[in-house]
Write a protein that holds these residues in place. Structure first.
Motif, PDB file in Angstrom:
ATOM      1  N   UNK A   1     -16.625  29.972  -6.246  1.00 38.23           N
ATOM      2  CA  UNK A   1     -15.160  29.870  -6.203  1.00 38.23           C
ATOM      3  C   UNK A   1     -14.758  28.410  -5.964  1.00 38.23           C
ATOM      4  N   UNK A   2     -13.758  27.973  -6.704  1.00 34.79           N
ATOM      5  CA  UNK A   2     -13.287  26.589  -6.599  1.00 34.79           C
ATOM      6  C   UNK A   2     -12.014  26.532  -5.757  1.00 34.79           C
TER       7      UNK A   2
ATOM      8  N   UNK B   1       0.847  -1.189   0.000  1.00 41.90           N
ATOM      9  CA  UNK B   1       0.000   0.000   0.000  1.00 41.90           C
ATOM     10  C   UNK B   1       0.882   1.238   0.000  1.00 41.90           C
ATOM     11  N   UNK B   2       0.588   2.160  -0.905  1.00 43.90           N
ATOM     12  CA  UNK B   2       1.351   3.407  -0.987  1.00 43.90           C
ATOM     13  C   UNK B   2       0.398   4.582  -0.829  1.00 43.90           C
ATOM     14  N   UNK B   3       0.932   5.647  -0.274  1.00 43.93           N
ATOM     15  CA  UNK B   3       0.144   6.859  -0.085  1.00 43.93           C
ATOM     16  C   UNK B   3       0.378   7.792  -1.267  1.00 43.93           C
ATOM     17  N   UNK B   4      -0.700   8.218  -1.891  1.00 42.18           N
ATOM     18  CA  UNK B   4      -0.617   9.063  -3.083  1.00 42.18           C
ATOM     19  C   UNK B   4      -1.279  10.408  -2.802  1.00 42.18           C
ATOM     20  N   UNK B   5      -0.515  11.503  -2.896  1.00 43.29           N
ATOM     21  CA  UNK B   5      -1.121  12.826  -2.677  1.00 43.29           C
ATOM     22  C   UNK B   5      -2.040  13.206  -3.845  1.00 43.29           C
ATOM     23  N   UNK B   6      -3.136  13.831  -3.534  1.00 43.75           N
ATOM     24  CA  UNK B   6      -4.080  14.259  -4.569  1.00 43.75           C
ATOM     25  C   UNK B   6      -4.817  15.506  -4.087  1.00 43.75           C
ATOM     26  N   UNK B   7      -5.700  16.024  -4.931  1.00 42.62           N
ATOM     27  CA  UNK B   7      -6.467  17.218  -4.577  1.00 42.62           C
ATOM     28  C   UNK B   7      -7.958  16.958  -4.818  1.00 42.62           C
ATOM     29  N   UNK B   8      -8.757  17.498  -3.930  1.00 44.93           N
ATOM     30  CA  UNK B   8     -10.206  17.441  -4.084  1.00 44.93           C
ATOM     31  C   UNK B   8     -10.724  18.863  -4.318  1.00 44.93           C
ATOM     32  N   UNK B   9     -11.463  19.045  -5.396  1.00 43.19           N
ATOM     33  CA  UNK B   9     -11.986  20.374  -5.746  1.00 43.19           C
ATOM     34  C   UNK B   9     -13.346  20.592  -5.106  1.00 43.19           C
ATOM     35  N   UNK B  10     -13.500  21.738  -4.453  1.00 42.01           N
ATOM     36  CA  UNK B  10     -14.774  22.118  -3.824  1.00 42.01           C
ATOM     37  C   UNK B  10     -15.153  23.516  -4.303  1.00 42.01           C
ATOM     38  N   UNK B  11     -16.378  23.634  -4.798  1.00 43.89           N
ATOM     39  CA  UNK B  11     -16.869  24.932  -5.265  1.00 43.89           C
ATOM     40  C   UNK B  11     -17.750  25.552  -4.191  1.00 43.89           C
ATOM     41  N   UNK B  12     -17.416  26.760  -3.818  1.00 43.23           N
ATOM     42  CA  UNK B  12     -18.152  27.445  -2.751  1.00 43.23           C
ATOM     43  C   UNK B  12     -18.389  28.891  -3.165  1.00 43.23           C
TER      44      UNK B  12
END
Length: 248
Positions: A87-88, A73-84
């Motif tokens: 604005x994202x 198991x490896x940890x992979x950095x990522x991004x989650x986009x949230x619009x508020x």
């Protein structure tokens, strides 16, 4: 069991590898011939066998035998986009992925020198049983000390100072033979070769295998640098250093 054939050195690195191999090939051959002659093989056949082993090891550097596969198991950095409110925002997250790691043994850089070491150890112990103790002691001590100076570097692999393992193998072998079987001091270069190869394999590769798996590379190749890998390199240089120490 899988057999992979690929050349790890491409373009300029491949050219440099071949140039260095051509320059050092006589040194490798002569050191192997020295070890073989000390177990009773004639000088002519020792040189022929030493040359054959060196050339085959160089050519076999492209062959890798997969001996084990493991899921990590490896940890992979990522991004989650949230619009508020129009604005994202990108919020950094970390996800886990399962990655399959193959543990392979390079034929030229590991399998051949290890096989030679085991054969030499068998021949020595059959003719001189008293050498069993110094061989075992030398391999164990060298393995522990090489492990202390080696480290795992992501995207590179196991890194060990090139000059330290062969010097350790030569010195420890000489001292072990001198203290436990001094009458066989003349075969110290052979013990040094066995110690250098097995000590580096165990200390740098096998004892660090768990750390290698933890960083989850696609393939963890033991002896992957071919004739310039620590396993092969340490063995042949240890013969030279042990021969030098024995003449002092």
């Amino acid at each position: 069991m899988k057999v992979l054939v690929y050349w790890p050195f491409t373009r300029m690195r491949g050219i440099v590898y071949f140039i260095l191999s051509a320059v050092t090939l006589p040194v490798y051959m002569l050191n192997l011939a020295t070890a073989l002659s000390l177990i009773g093989i004639s000088s002519y056949y020792s040189i022929v066998i030493g040359l054959l082993i060196t050339v085959v090891s160089l050519l076999a550097s492209a062959v890798h035998v997969v001996i084990y596969e493991v899921n990590a198991m490896v940890y992979v950095p990522s991004f989650t986009s949230i619009t508020f409110f129009g604005m994202t925002f990108k919020i950094p997250t970390i996800s886990t992925q399962s990655r399959r790691t193959m543990i392979s043994l390079n034929v030229g850089g590991a399998l051949i020198p290890v096989t030679i070491s085991l054969v030499l150890a068998y021949l020595l112990c059959a003719d001189y049983p008293r050498l069993i103790t110094p061989i075992v002691v030398s391999v164990v001590l060298t393995s522990l000390m090489v492990n202390k100076v080696s480290r795992v570097v992501p995207a590179i692999g196991i890194v060990t100072p090139a000059i330290i393992p062969p010097i350790l193998a030569a010195f420890i072998s000489y001292m072990a033979v001198a203290f436990t079987a001094n009458s066989y001091i003349f075969v110290t270069p052979v013990v040094a070769y066995i110690t250098g190869v097995l000590g580096t394999l165990i200390g740098a590769d096998l004892l660090n295998l768990r750390k290698i798996i933890d960083i989850a590379p696609v393939i963890a190749d033991i002896g992957g640098a071919g004739t310039f890998d620590g396993i092969f390199f340490t063995g042949v240089l240890a013969v030279f250093y042990a021969s030098l120490v024995s003449t002092l």
